[in-house]
Scaffold this motif. Structure first.
Motif, mmCIF file in Angstrom:
data_model
loop_
_atom_site.group_PDB
_atom_site.id
_atom_site.type_symbol
_atom_site.label_atom_id
_atom_site.label_comp_id
_atom_site.label_asym_id
_atom_site.label_seq_id
_atom_site.Cartn_x
_atom_site.Cartn_y
_atom_site.Cartn_z
ATOM 1 N N MET A 9 0.852 -1.192 0.000
ATOM 2 C CA MET A 9 0.000 0.000 0.000
ATOM 3 C C MET A 9 0.881 1.233 0.000
ATOM 4 O O MET A 9 2.081 1.164 0.269
ATOM 5 N N GLY A 10 0.273 2.373 -0.312
ATOM 6 C CA GLY A 10 1.040 3.624 -0.337
ATOM 7 C C GLY A 10 1.295 4.067 -1.761
ATOM 8 O O GLY A 10 0.396 4.487 -2.469
ATOM 9 N N ILE A 18 -5.358 7.235 -0.190
ATOM 10 C CA ILE A 18 -6.454 6.337 -0.590
ATOM 11 C C ILE A 18 -5.959 4.893 -0.581
ATOM 12 O O ILE A 18 -6.658 3.974 -0.134
ATOM 13 N N SER A 19 -4.736 4.688 -1.064
ATOM 14 C CA SER A 19 -4.159 3.345 -1.088
ATOM 15 C C SER A 19 -3.966 2.788 0.322
ATOM 16 O O SER A 19 -4.208 1.602 0.563
ATOM 17 N N HIS A 83 -2.729 2.291 -5.595
ATOM 18 C CA HIS A 83 -3.344 3.011 -6.705
ATOM 19 C C HIS A 83 -2.318 4.002 -7.249
ATOM 20 O O HIS A 83 -1.647 4.697 -6.494
ATOM 21 N N GLY A 84 -2.208 4.082 -8.568
ATOM 22 C CA GLY A 84 -1.185 4.949 -9.143
ATOM 23 C C GLY A 84 0.169 4.269 -9.167
ATOM 24 O O GLY A 84 0.295 3.073 -8.887
ATOM 25 N N THR A 291 -6.234 -1.446 -10.368
ATOM 26 C CA THR A 291 -6.194 -1.612 -8.901
ATOM 27 C C THR A 291 -7.204 -0.636 -8.303
ATOM 28 O O THR A 291 -6.847 0.393 -7.747
ATOM 29 N N PRO A 292 -8.489 -0.956 -8.440
ATOM 30 C CA PRO A 292 -9.541 -0.059 -7.951
ATOM 31 C C PRO A 292 -9.572 0.001 -6.427
ATOM 32 O O PRO A 292 -9.010 -0.855 -5.745
ATOM 33 N N GLY A 293 -10.241 1.030 -5.912
ATOM 34 C CA GLY A 293 -10.353 1.202 -4.472
ATOM 35 C C GLY A 293 -11.002 0.001 -3.795
ATOM 36 O O GLY A 293 -11.939 -0.590 -4.334
#
Length: 324
Positions: A9-10, A18-19, A83-84, A291-293
């Motif tokens: 995450m991150g 959000i991640s 995400h990102g 990699t959606p929320g």
């Protein structure tokens, strides 16, 4: 024997917070009878495992292992909740593939392709997938507002080419607003895409591999209180997310078939969430997220819940599919 699962995450982008939320939800709902969960925070400065006492232990990047008590821990699978960049654009996917380490997201090429909006649209154009008219700019290019308006019309959307969560996006109504919108988009990426505005019902379609089979989840209708589905609408409650969507059977069949076609044609794996806008009964593709929320309020978990799939089942299936 329980499997060791690294929950990453991150990340390096504006979507960091959000991640982190997504990663914590994965950790909370991971089946503890099957898996040992290890939260791994990844930033540009450090990659660390954070234990229950909030103590950090460095990740050995040579083999993606940790040694919190002196004994090296290897992971059976990586659960990707970034995400990102570098978790959604193919960088970490390529790294894990080189290490031979299973992960829950799609492969590196597919991640890079879908994260780059221009390349995604170019790859799908030969298949006749409907999308908005677009105009591309790179940082340093001359900006010709007249040509932009001539091609895409007004209003139009100015977006960062490689960014998520609606960071760097503007809806422009006047030619005089284009330059400031372009400058805003360039704060997120060195490439931007300017698209014609599509007016119609917006929907989000989750397509996943669940228990070994491709499954299209119940469709979500997006009704934003703002001018479009921007950051506030997505994360600060400025929208209604209605599942199942209030669309006709014809629309439902068309968008379901198109979303599954895109998933199969691009060779995607794991979770995806694609966004469409209906012009009449025709769904026009906006983007594909790989990699959606994954927070409890996020769209994909809402869709899974409507389909009778709990978060524990959703996350377990992703891991088992990666290990398959």
């Amino acid at each position: 024997m329980k499997k060791n699962i690294a929950i990453i995450m991150g990340g390096y982008s504006s979507e960091y917070d959000i991640s982190i939320k997504s990663g914590k939800v994965v950790q909370k709902f991971l089946d503890s009878s099957k898996y040992n969960a290890f939260p791994i925070k990844i930033t540009q400065k450090k990659w660390v495992y954070v234990d229950s006492n909030n103590t950090e232990f460095a990740v050995d990047k040579s083999d993606f292992t940790i040694s919190p008590n002196g004994d090296k821990i290897h992971f059976d699978c990586v659960f990707n909740a970034i995400h990102g960049t570098p978790g959604e654009d193919g960088l970490l996917q390529a790294y894990f593939e080189l290490l031979g380490l299973p992960h829950t997201s799609c492969n590196h090429y597919q991640a890079a392709l879908t994260f780059n909006k221009r390349d995604l649209l170019s790859a799908l154009k030969p298949y006749g997938v409907p999308c908005a008219t677009s105009y591309f700019l790179n940082k340093g290019d001359a900006v010709d507002e007249v040509q932009i308006v001539k091609k895409v019309g007004l209003p139009c959307f100015v977006k960062a080419n490689k960014a998520g969560s609606s960071y760097g996006i503007s809806k422009v109504y006047k030619k005089e607003e284009i330059k400031s919108a372009i400058d805003k988009a360039f704060t997120e990426d060195s490439e931007i895409i300017i698209e014609s505005s599509l007016e119609g019902t917006e929907v989000s379609v989750g397509v996943i591999t669940y228990e070994g089979k491709i499954a299209v989840l119940p469709i979500t209708e997006i009704v934003s209180e703002n001018d479009f589905f921007d950051y506030e609408a997505k994360y600060l409650g400025k929208s209604q997310e209605i599942t199942p969507a209030r669309i006709s059977e014809i629309q439902q069949n068309k968008v379901t078939q198109l979303a599954e076609f895109i998933y199969k044609t691009l060779g995607l794996k794991g979770y995806t969430r694609s966004e469409f806008i209906f012009i009449g009964d025709e769904p026009y593709l906006l983007e594909v997220n790989t990699t959606p929320g994954l927070t409890e309020e996020s769209i994909l978990p809402q869709q899974a819940n409507t389909a009778g799939i709990s978060l524990e089942q959703l996350f377990s299936s992703a891991i088992e599919e990666a290990l398959r």
